[in-house]
Design a protein around this motif. Structure first.
Motif, mmCIF file in Angstrom:
data_model
loop_
_atom_site.group_PDB
_atom_site.id
_atom_site.type_symbol
_atom_site.label_atom_id
_atom_site.label_comp_id
_atom_site.label_asym_id
_atom_site.label_seq_id
_atom_site.Cartn_x
_atom_site.Cartn_y
_atom_site.Cartn_z
ATOM 1 N N GLY A 6 0.896 -1.148 0.017
ATOM 2 C CA GLY A 6 0.073 -0.124 -0.019
ATOM 3 C C GLY A 6 0.734 1.308 0.123
ATOM 4 O O GLY A 6 0.715 2.271 -0.671
ATOM 5 N N MET A 7 1.912 1.321 0.826
ATOM 6 C CA MET A 7 2.750 2.389 1.112
ATOM 7 C C MET A 7 3.478 2.561 -0.559
ATOM 8 O O MET A 7 3.787 3.745 -0.961
ATOM 9 C CB MET A 7 3.910 2.188 2.046
ATOM 10 C CG MET A 7 3.162 2.209 3.373
ATOM 11 S SD MET A 7 4.363 2.028 4.580
ATOM 12 C CE MET A 7 5.116 3.647 4.538
ATOM 13 N N LEU A 45 2.445 1.631 -3.562
ATOM 14 C CA LEU A 45 1.618 2.252 -4.320
ATOM 15 C C LEU A 45 1.293 3.696 -3.926
ATOM 16 O O LEU A 45 1.092 4.622 -4.936
ATOM 17 C CB LEU A 45 0.279 1.511 -4.031
ATOM 18 C CG LEU A 45 -0.354 -0.053 -4.836
ATOM 19 C CD1 LEU A 45 -1.389 -0.688 -4.168
ATOM 20 C CD2 LEU A 45 0.023 0.163 -6.403
ATOM 21 N N GLY A 46 1.129 4.058 -2.720
ATOM 22 C CA GLY A 46 0.915 5.541 -2.465
ATOM 23 C C GLY A 46 1.971 6.266 -2.972
ATOM 24 O O GLY A 46 1.891 7.399 -3.427
ATOM 25 N N LEU A 47 3.113 6.007 -2.549
ATOM 26 C CA LEU A 47 4.396 6.726 -3.145
ATOM 27 C C LEU A 47 4.555 6.869 -4.614
ATOM 28 O O LEU A 47 4.709 7.793 -5.097
ATOM 29 C CB LEU A 47 5.615 6.003 -2.806
ATOM 30 C CG LEU A 47 6.072 6.119 -1.376
ATOM 31 C CD1 LEU A 47 7.225 5.052 -0.902
ATOM 32 C CD2 LEU A 47 6.389 7.450 -0.757
#
Lengths: 282, 329
Positions: free
Chosen positions: A133-134, A136-138
């Motif tokens: 998730g991180m 993807l967020g980055l």
């Protein structure tokens, strides 16, 4: 940038690893027990992470451009604190508070307690999914930061690890690096006898990852693996399986058969610390 | 004229809870999320192979670059939603209530709630809203989630409330679990001048003879039951409690303390651990010893079958509820 800019006065990675071991032993002495064998075993990987691979600002642990280091195996907190102290993110005197009531250094790592602790690990098998998730967020933010997820070999038994592994490849997360500490020891015995994950490199490869397996206590080999993981020009996530020795660096602890949760006699802490201190660069 | 539609008598995964001739709105959650996303660029949609059945496909079509199909992996869905939230986004993560509550609990608890992250878990098929059997009937989701610290729990009644709840839960900082009615969702509360407020219960109609306290689809059942009881000269008050946690105890206690009327809690959930027991606890702590009854699902794995059949069988249809209330009062 990380503390290790290759300056002439900069301590070597081996010296960083030695100090991480020393910090961990000093914390272990306070509680008289703990996951000290894992800390000694992973110290070389943490030295390469914090003094070669990761980008961070020691005085600003929340710096947006930092590489995120997730401690999925929350019980390795003693090891990460030792590295964060060496990196200057946690003040050294604070190690005296390890595991003490109201300390910022609880025995299992939690994000809200400790600067530089990115996630609340400990429920094993969650870190890699959070890392997906991180990462993807980055990418959504067009950030060049990377996510490093450190997990223990026991976490390979958790199904969620493999959901996350499949997903990371599906999303081509080239900004995600998973580090597997393969010390072949978990609570009830050798990991390969609990739920065998071998052939491990082939598994990650089949899941679509760039997989490497190295001796996790060979600093040069670890550094080269991290460099390959960082520079690879392929749109896939990267895993570094690090075969480590429990309690590496303290032979009389290495020799103990059941060392998942070590009980060390009071006089033995000083004995172990003397062994580590004797390795100090002249 | 083809006459009245024959009553559905077969089990279906996706059965509308709308009764014959009831006003409905299509996919209120999906449309509300699209509208909100226009002004909230940090909102992303995530699902585990259930966009279509949680109305998230509306968002996926409108905002394809903000939609994340995570595959049939609910633990990953929740962990990745946590990671997204840590990077500053507000994920709306959808699946069925059974999978969130049962399979992904640890991930919602530790990865999301322990860090108080801004993830909105929105789940279709709450309680008994499918005839598919226990694998899909989330009859105990509230019991499971009520014990989770930091988590706000919302159980909207109808399309209007879902539309209003979406921006409200997005504005709330922290994790939220919302039970979702999807597809053609009945529209009921527009006739009551109602506005959703997170954390607030609302008296929809007053009545001196019995206080019905309800959430979710049971509020529309309670309103219809109240109409039916009026024919027997029984005046029922209906207190709608869309936020299960934190519970608006002050409003509930004040309403229950009035005039010694009996209290009946109606919920689309097991009688164990849901709104009924939450209300009972609030009343007991306040020293209110009203006559107390629950209309809810039995503590059992329920049958498969057509929803109307099952709602009658387990006492949460309007007619079954009205019969029960007449017997008690």
């Amino acid at each position: 940038m990380s503390a290790n800019a290759g300056l002439p006065n900069e301590p070597s990675l081996a010296e960083r690893a030695r100090r991480i071991r020393r910090n961990a032993l000093r914390m272990g002495e306070i509680q008289g027990q703990g996951y000290i064998a894992q800390a000694l075993g992973i110290a070389d990987v943490l030295a390469v992470s914090y003094f070669h691979a990761l980008r961070y600002h020691a005085d600003d642990p929340h710096w947006e451009g930092r590489d995120r280091f997730l401690l999925s195996c929350g019980h390795y907190a003693i090891a990460l604190y030792a590295a964060l102290i060496e990196a200057g993110i946690i003040p050294e005197p604070e190690l005296e508070t390890y595991g003490v009531d109201d300390s910022r250094l609880p025995m299992s790592g939690m994000a809200s307690y400790t600067p530089g602790m990115e996630v609340s690990g400990g429920s094993l098998g969650q870190g890699l999914g959070i890392g997906v998730g991180m990462a993807l967020g980055l990418k959504r933010k067009h950030s060049g930061a990377r996510v490093f997820n450190l997990m223990s070999d026991g976490e390979l038994g958790e199904g969620a690890t493999w959901e996350a592994a499949m997903s990371a490849a599906h999303w081509k997360l080239d900004n995600l690096v998973c580090i597997v500490d393969f010390n072949n020891q978990q609570a009830d015995g050798p990991s390969t006898q609990m739920l065998c994950s071998e052939p491990l490199e082939a598994k990650w490869d089949a899941f679509g990852w760039f997989a490497q397996r190295v001796d996790g206590n060979d600093i040069d080999a670890v550094r080269e693996a991290f460099d390959r993981a960082r520079t690879l020009d392929e749109a896939k996530p990267r895993v570094i399986i690090c075969d480590t020795r429990m309690a590496c660096g303290v032979p009389f602890l290495e020799a103990r058969e059941r060392n998942h949760f070590l009980r060390v006699a009071p006089e033995e802490w000083q004995k172990a610390l003397r062994i580590i201190e004797a390795e100090a660069a002249p | 004229m083809s006459g009245a539609k024959p009553r559905l008598t077969t089990a279906a995964m996706i059965a509308s809870i709308a009764s014959e001739g009831q006003k409905t709105k299509a996919a209120p959650f999906g449309h509300a999320l699209v509208a909100l996303a226009e002004t909230r660029p940090e909102i992303v949609g995530m699902t585990a192979d259930l966009a279509k059945y949680t109305d998230l496909h509306i968002f996926a079509q409108a905002c394809p670059d903000r939609f994340y199909q995570m595959g049939m992996a609910e633990q990953l869905l929740m962990a990745a939603a946590a990671g997204m939230a840590k990077e500053g986004f507000t994920p709306f993560a959808t699946t069925y209530a059974v999978f969130a509550a049962r399979r992904a609990y640890d991930f919602i608890c530790l990865a999301i709630a322990e860090e108080n992250l801004d993830v909105k878990v929105v789940c279709a098929l709450p309680g008994l809203t499918t005839g598919y059997g226990p694998s899909h009937q989330a009859t105990e989701d509230l019991a499971i989630f009520r014990g989770m610290p930091n988590l706000t729990i919302v159980d909207p009644c109808d399309a209007l409330e879902i539309e209003q709840a979406v921006p409200a839960i997005a504005a709330h900082r922290g994790p939220v679990y919302m039970r979702l009615l999807r597809g053609a969702v009945p529209l009921v509360l527009d006739e009551y001048g109602y506005r959703f407020e997170l954390g607030r219960a609302a008296m929809l109609r007053d009545g001196a003879d019995v206080l019905l306290i309800s959430s979710g689809l049971m509020t529309m059942r309670a309103l219809e039951a109240a109409d039916a009881l009026r024919k027997d000269r029984i005046e029922a008050a209906v207190l709608h409690v869309p936020t299960i946690k934190p519970l608006d105890e002050a409003t509930i206690v004040a309403a229950a303390a009035k005039s010694g009327r009996p209290v009946v809690v109606a919920e689309n959930h097991s009688v164990v651990g849901g709104l009924g027991e939450a209300v009972a606890g609030a009343l007991a702590r306040s020293g209110i010893a009203a006559r107390f009854r629950q209309v809810g699902l039995p503590d059992a794995f329920l049958d498969a079958g057509a929803l109307p059949t099952l709602h009658d069988r387990y006492g949460i249809s309007v007619s079954a509820m009205t019969t029960t209330l007449r017997e008690w009062l």
